[in-house]
Design an enzyme around this catalytic site. Sequence first.
Site, PDB file in Angstrom:
ATOM      1  N   GLU A  60       0.739  -1.162  -0.176  1.00 14.52           N
ATOM      2  CA  GLU A  60      -0.078  -0.082  -0.001  1.00 14.52           C
ATOM      3  C   GLU A  60       0.950   1.281  -0.007  1.00 14.52           C
ATOM      4  OE1 GLU A  60      -4.002   1.682   1.743  1.00 14.52           O
ATOM      5  OE2 GLU A  60      -3.722  -0.416   1.583  1.00 14.52           O
ATOM      6  N   PHE A  87       0.131 -14.384   0.364  1.00 18.14           N
ATOM      7  CA  PHE A  87       1.591 -15.010   0.946  1.00 18.14           C
ATOM      8  C   PHE A  87       2.068 -16.159   0.164  1.00 18.14           C
ATOM      9  CE2 PHE A  87      -1.153 -13.012   4.133  1.00 18.14           C
ATOM     10  CZ  PHE A  87      -0.570 -11.810   4.222  1.00 18.14           C
ATOM     11  N   ARG A  89       5.608 -17.460   0.663  1.00 14.40           N
ATOM     12  CA  ARG A  89       6.834 -18.113   1.513  1.00 14.40           C
ATOM     13  C   ARG A  89       7.069 -17.219   2.567  1.00 14.40           C
ATOM     14  NH1 ARG A  89      10.508 -20.721  -1.581  1.00 14.40           N
ATOM     15  NH2 ARG A  89      11.564 -21.319   0.050  1.00 14.40           N
TER      16      ARG A  89
END
Length: 137
Positions: A60, A87, A89
């Site tokens: 962001e 997500f 890893r």
Amino acid sequence: MTDPPFELRVAPEDAFDRLIGFVVDDASEIGRLTGHLLVTPRVCQPMGLVHGGVYAAIAETLASMGTAQAVMADRKVVMGMSNNTTFMRPATEGTVHAVANAIHRGRTTWVWDVDVRDDQDRLCASSRVTIAIRDPR
């Protein structure tokens, strides 16, 4: 550069990015920014992984900054509208490196893809961020 169409309510040195240690490396090209973050305990969740919210915040930040850079001369303000971060890893040490690319540059919204990779260039998180562009109040 013209003055922004708004008054800053939080000094940049007191803002969240500084708190977590995020650094913007390059914002010289409209529609592309890069940055990095050193992995320290302050940005990790209790299991020692970089907190998912940190990845979302990095995305962001870059998307907002990039959009603001492009529209500030038109006296517009920007704000996050949507942030979808996935997500891939975990990162537990070293530095994470972010690259943000604008994929849509509209009059009222910009859409960004932001990838965050570890020191071995493995994809840790990927975000799609939409930034609203508005007239100041």
